[in-house]
Design a protein around this motif. Structure first.
Motif, PDB file in Angstrom:
ATOM      1  N   HIS A   1     -19.135   6.299 -48.435  1.00 13.08           N
ATOM      2  CA  HIS A   1     -18.399   5.813 -49.603  1.00 13.08           C
ATOM      3  C   HIS A   1     -18.245   6.899 -50.658  1.00 13.08           C
ATOM      4  CE1 HIS A   1     -17.932   3.165 -53.289  1.00 13.08           C
ATOM      5  NE2 HIS A   1     -17.070   2.591 -52.462  1.00 13.08           N
ATOM      6  N   ALA A   2     -18.769   8.097 -50.389  1.00 11.29           N
ATOM      7  CA  ALA A   2     -18.710   9.199 -51.353  1.00 11.29           C
ATOM      8  C   ALA A   2     -17.269   9.643 -51.553  1.00 11.29           C
ATOM      9  CB  ALA A   2     -19.554  10.367 -50.865  1.00 11.29           C
ATOM     10  N   LYS A   3     -16.975  10.081 -52.775  1.00  8.56           N
ATOM     11  CA  LYS A   3     -15.649  10.602 -53.100  1.00  8.56           C
ATOM     12  C   LYS A   3     -15.822  12.028 -53.609  1.00  8.56           C
ATOM     13  CE  LYS A   3     -15.792   5.974 -54.555  1.00  8.56           C
ATOM     14  NZ  LYS A   3     -15.295   5.286 -53.437  1.00  8.56           N
ATOM     15  N   VAL A   4     -15.707  12.991 -52.688  1.00  8.83           N
ATOM     16  CA  VAL A   4     -16.018  14.386 -52.991  1.00  8.83           C
ATOM     17  C   VAL A   4     -14.873  15.275 -52.518  1.00  8.83           C
ATOM     18  CG1 VAL A   4     -17.623  16.298 -52.597  1.00  8.83           C
ATOM     19  CG2 VAL A   4     -18.499  13.963 -52.791  1.00  8.83           C
ATOM     20  N   LEU A   5     -14.520  16.248 -53.352  1.00 12.53           N
ATOM     21  CA  LEU A   5     -13.539  17.277 -53.003  1.00 12.53           C
ATOM     22  C   LEU A   5     -14.145  18.629 -53.338  1.00 12.53           C
ATOM     23  CD1 LEU A   5     -10.633  18.383 -52.356  1.00 12.53           C
ATOM     24  CD2 LEU A   5     -10.113  17.999 -54.788  1.00 12.53           C
TER      25      LEU A   5
ATOM     26  N   SER B   1     -15.074  18.167 -57.101  1.00 13.93           N
ATOM     27  CA  SER B   1     -14.812  16.933 -57.842  1.00 13.93           C
ATOM     28  C   SER B   1     -15.656  15.816 -57.245  1.00 13.93           C
ATOM     29  CB  SER B   1     -13.323  16.574 -57.767  1.00 13.93           C
ATOM     30  OG  SER B   1     -13.092  15.277 -58.286  1.00 13.93           O
ATOM     31  N   VAL B   2     -16.323  15.063 -58.118  1.00 20.83           N
ATOM     32  CA  VAL B   2     -17.104  13.899 -57.712  1.00 20.83           C
ATOM     33  C   VAL B   2     -16.794  12.781 -58.698  1.00 20.83           C
ATOM     34  CG1 VAL B   2     -19.401  12.928 -57.341  1.00 20.83           C
ATOM     35  CG2 VAL B   2     -18.975  15.336 -56.806  1.00 20.83           C
ATOM     36  N   GLY B   3     -16.603  11.566 -58.206  1.00 24.61           N
ATOM     37  CA  GLY B   3     -16.341  10.479 -59.137  1.00 24.61           C
ATOM     38  C   GLY B   3     -16.097   9.162 -58.446  1.00 24.61           C
ATOM     39  N   SER B   4     -15.308   8.330 -59.113  1.00 27.73           N
ATOM     40  CA  SER B   4     -15.037   6.981 -58.607  1.00 27.73           C
ATOM     41  C   SER B   4     -13.720   6.894 -57.848  1.00 27.73           C
ATOM     42  CB  SER B   4     -14.997   5.993 -59.779  1.00 27.73           C
ATOM     43  OG  SER B   4     -13.897   6.255 -60.640  1.00 27.73           O
ATOM     44  N   ALA B   5     -12.865   7.904 -57.966  1.00 32.76           N
ATOM     45  CA  ALA B   5     -11.510   7.829 -57.407  1.00 32.76           C
ATOM     46  C   ALA B   5     -11.500   8.157 -55.921  1.00 32.76           C
ATOM     47  CB  ALA B   5     -10.577   8.771 -58.160  1.00 32.76           C
ATOM     48  N   ASN B   6     -10.973   7.243 -55.133  1.00 33.17           N
ATOM     49  CA  ASN B   6     -10.731   7.513 -53.723  1.00 33.17           C
ATOM     50  C   ASN B   6      -9.465   8.354 -53.572  1.00 33.17           C
ATOM     51  OD1 ASN B   6     -12.887   5.708 -52.669  1.00 33.17           O
ATOM     52  ND2 ASN B   6     -11.626   4.119 -53.585  1.00 33.17           N
TER      53      ASN B   6
ATOM     54  N   ARG C   1      -4.017   3.636 -54.755  1.00 27.57           N
ATOM     55  CA  ARG C   1      -4.562   2.686 -55.728  1.00 27.57           C
ATOM     56  C   ARG C   1      -5.355   3.430 -56.800  1.00 27.57           C
ATOM     57  NH1 ARG C   1      -5.687  -1.975 -57.434  1.00 27.57           N
ATOM     58  NH2 ARG C   1      -4.203  -2.950 -56.027  1.00 27.57           N
ATOM     59  N   SER C   2      -6.200   4.355 -56.381  1.00 27.46           N
ATOM     60  CA  SER C   2      -6.971   5.124 -57.361  1.00 27.46           C
ATOM     61  C   SER C   2      -6.077   6.015 -58.208  1.00 27.46           C
ATOM     62  CB  SER C   2      -8.028   5.977 -56.648  1.00 27.46           C
ATOM     63  OG  SER C   2      -9.095   5.181 -56.176  1.00 27.46           O
ATOM     64  N   PHE C   3      -5.046   6.585 -57.607  1.00 26.94           N
ATOM     65  CA  PHE C   3      -4.171   7.495 -58.342  1.00 26.94           C
ATOM     66  C   PHE C   3      -3.304   6.781 -59.374  1.00 26.94           C
ATOM     67  CE2 PHE C   3      -4.132  10.502 -54.440  1.00 26.94           C
ATOM     68  CZ  PHE C   3      -5.290  11.114 -54.881  1.00 26.94           C
ATOM     69  N   PHE C   4      -2.851   5.559 -59.056  1.00 27.58           N
ATOM     70  CA  PHE C   4      -1.822   4.945 -59.894  1.00 27.58           C
ATOM     71  C   PHE C   4      -2.200   3.598 -60.517  1.00 27.58           C
ATOM     72  CE2 PHE C   4       0.649   7.334 -56.577  1.00 27.58           C
ATOM     73  CZ  PHE C   4       1.056   8.358 -57.415  1.00 27.58           C
ATOM     74  N   SER C   5      -3.137   2.852 -59.928  1.00 31.66           N
ATOM     75  CA  SER C   5      -3.372   1.478 -60.371  1.00 31.66           C
ATOM     76  C   SER C   5      -4.727   1.245 -61.018  1.00 31.66           C
ATOM     77  CB  SER C   5      -3.217   0.507 -59.193  1.00 31.66           C
ATOM     78  OG  SER C   5      -1.902   0.559 -58.671  1.00 31.66           O
ATOM     79  N   ASN C   6      -5.744   1.988 -60.613  1.00 29.71           N
ATOM     80  CA  ASN C   6      -7.091   1.747 -61.123  1.00 29.71           C
ATOM     81  C   ASN C   6      -7.411   2.616 -62.335  1.00 29.71           C
ATOM     82  OD1 ASN C   6      -7.686  -0.131 -59.157  1.00 29.71           O
ATOM     83  ND2 ASN C   6      -8.861   1.277 -57.886  1.00 29.71           N
ATOM     84  N   PHE C   7      -8.352   2.141 -63.139  1.00 28.69           N
ATOM     85  CA  PHE C   7      -8.982   2.972 -64.160  1.00 28.69           C
ATOM     86  C   PHE C   7     -10.123   3.721 -63.472  1.00 28.69           C
ATOM     87  CE2 PHE C   7      -6.866  -0.407 -66.339  1.00 28.69           C
ATOM     88  CZ  PHE C   7      -6.443   0.116 -67.552  1.00 28.69           C
ATOM     89  N   GLU C   8     -10.043   5.041 -63.436  1.00 24.54           N
ATOM     90  CA  GLU C   8     -10.981   5.858 -62.666  1.00 24.54           C
ATOM     91  C   GLU C   8     -11.583   6.955 -63.538  1.00 24.54           C
ATOM     92  OE1 GLU C   8     -11.786   5.088 -59.654  1.00 24.54           O
ATOM     93  OE2 GLU C   8     -10.091   4.121 -58.658  1.00 24.54           O
ATOM     94  N   LEU C   9     -12.657   7.570 -63.026  1.00 26.82           N
ATOM     95  CA  LEU C   9     -13.278   8.688 -63.721  1.00 26.82           C
ATOM     96  C   LEU C   9     -13.909   9.635 -62.716  1.00 26.82           C
ATOM     97  CD1 LEU C   9     -15.187   8.800 -67.004  1.00 26.82           C
ATOM     98  CD2 LEU C   9     -16.350   9.696 -64.982  1.00 26.82           C
ATOM     99  N   ASN C  10     -13.549  10.913 -62.810  1.00 23.04           N
ATOM    100  CA  ASN C  10     -14.125  11.970 -61.980  1.00 23.04           C
ATOM    101  C   ASN C  10     -14.711  13.055 -62.869  1.00 23.04           C
ATOM    102  OD1 ASN C  10     -13.161  10.609 -59.749  1.00 23.04           O
ATOM    103  ND2 ASN C  10     -12.025  12.335 -58.917  1.00 23.04           N
TER     104      ASN C  10
END
Length: 475
Positions: free
Chosen positions: A393-397, A405-410, A414-423
């Motif tokens: 489930h990790a989101k790492v680049l 980059s590490v954070g909540s965005a997949n 959906r993560s790019f355009f619809s969700n409130f995210e933070l990396n």
């Protein structure tokens, strides 16, 4: 015949409405048209309530006015990096253009006085978060997409209640859809102890405001304005391996102390105002810190109420400047066309491009959508791995030895355009080395896919991938 003509005109009107409103996002248009053709009336009703464009300009203007004073105070107290030559990572000496993109994100600049810890998996993350909460003296700010009333959820509740009874200010934001199963008793116990809790867009409110599609996917904890936590981990026993279908849960979270905490605080305070219309002000929320570290960190947030797609811009730009390698871990691989083209071009150019995705997933539909991209990635030379130890489930680049980059965005739309995210963006050698070591361990726990074998998958799976791919902009 008359009613057939009327029905046809209504159907044409529905198609025309979607085409006109969604002309900027063709992939999203195709997804909604598919739903409309399958469910002619119901599909349009779904579109009306789920696909309304978030009211960006008015909300952005209000939010910026509310938090501007506090953000300026944070900027005055931080060591801000203004030039590529001031970066600890000397690879930025030849990355003026990329640095310019990062510097343009004025809401959260690159900060220079930080200490970070990579928290590999939920056990380490929960220990660090709960340990920091126990040391709180003034305030605790908590924001999660999902909070469950299970063992770890109750441990968090008990810790927050204990601190609230000691006179510490405790505030909690939880998402209305992500925490849909959270019972009212859990919230009542917190409120009775003095914890302020608020739901981000309750399902009923979101439905009637036509914002059901927009969720707060962030995971933030800020303690006394001095220690901050963020990443991919929510509050639930499944993150500790408690879900028998998923098994071991692999994730990545971060702890940061220093300048960057001010900007985690800034995001929380903006979300608090959005949810409650209460403004948090005062120097106690942005205290002087005694951080001795010199790590450079940038907090990047994005959401449908922003005029910029900051996280997507960071991801695309990082991919475009890569010289040797691009390593990605994501549970949901549904990239937009720009990221897809960037990865293909990088691999075709001879770069080492690797992507780790789950073998088992918490969503079959999303997994099939992810698999629909695999063949074209493999054909371009991208190396794809499926994680076998459990659910990743990790989101790492990681790009070169330049940035991570590490954070909540997949890595999905959906993560790019619809969700409130933070990396968080990290540039220092030590943090990149830890993340790189974790990545190599994850590859050992994964199976690499090969094009010839992948093409032999069953026809029913290929068909499922086609449907999921068409619907993927909405997933």
């Amino acid at each position: 015949m008359f009613w057939i003509i009327i029905a046809l005109l209504i159907f044409i009107f529905q198609i025309a409405t979607i085409l006109i409103v969604e002309f900027r996002q063709p992939s999203k248009t195709v997804a909604w048209l598919l739903i409309l053709f399958i469910f002619p009336i119901i599909g349009f009703v779904m579109y009306y309530f789920l696909a309304r464009e978030f009211q960006r300009r008015r909300t952005v203007r209000k939010r910026s006015v509310v938090a501007e004073e506090m953000r300026l105070q944070a900027l005055m107290r931080c060591r801000i990096v203004h030039r590529p030559g001031d970066m600890n990572n000397k690879q930025f000496n030849t990355q003026e253009r990329f640095f310019g993109l990062l510097q343009s994100m004025t809401l959260s600049p690159i900060t220079g006085c930080n200490e970070t810890v990579v928290l590999t998996n939920a056990l380490a993350a929960y220990r660090a978060i709960l340990g920091s909460i126990e040391k709180a003296r003034h305030h605790i700010h908590v924001e999660f997409y999902t909070i469950r009333d299970d063992k770890i959820g109750r441990r968090l509740k008990e810790a927050l209640i204990r601190k609230a009874k000691q006179g510490v200010e405790v505030r909690l934001i939880y998402d209305g859809v992500g925490s849909l199963e959270l019972g009212g008793q859990y919230i009542r116990e917190l409120n009775e102890a003095g914890v302020e809790t608020h739901c981000f867009l309750t399902p009923r409110l979101a439905f009637f405001e036509k914002r059901m599609n927009y969720r707060n996917h962030r995971k933030i904890v800020v303690v006394d304005g001095l220690a901050g936590f963020f990443g991919g981990i929510n509050i639930g026993d499944e993150y500790l391996g408690g879900n028998p279908k998923l098994g071991f849960w692999r994730d990545t979270h971060m702890k940061v102390e220093g300048d960057a905490v001010y900007f985690l605080q800034d995001v929380f305070m903006r979300d608090w105002w959005f949810t409650t219309k209460q403004r948090l002000t005062g120097p106690e929320y942005l205290p002087e810190h005694n951080c001795k570290g010199n790590e450079q960190v940038q907090i990047v947030s994005s959401g449908p109420n922003s005029s910029e797609d900051a996280i997507l811009e960071c991801v695309f730009s990082a991919i475009s400047v890569a010289k040797t390698r691009i390593y990605i871990t994501t549970p949901y691989f549904i990239p937009d066309n720009s990221v897809l083209m960037g990865l293909r071009t990088a691999a075709l150019s001879g770069l080492d491009v690797r992507i780790i995705i789950p073998d088992v997933s918490d969503s079959k539909l999303v997994l099939y959508a992810s698999l629909s991209y695999v063949a074209e990635m493999l054909a371009a030379g991208v190396r794809i791995y499926r994680y076998k130890k459990g659910f990743i489930h990790a989101k790492v680049l990681i790009v070169d030895d330049l940035i991570a980059s590490v954070g909540s965005a997949n890595l999905d739309m959906r993560s790019f355009f619809s969700n409130f995210e933070l990396n968080g963006l990290f540039f220092d050698e030590r943090t990149l080395k830890v993340l790189d070591d974790d990545y190599k361990k994850d590859m050992e726990d994964s199976e690499e896919l090969h094009l010839s074998a992948f093409q032999q998958r069953p026809r029913w799976q290929k068909s499922a991938e086609v449907v999921a791919r068409m619907l993927s902009p909405l997933l």
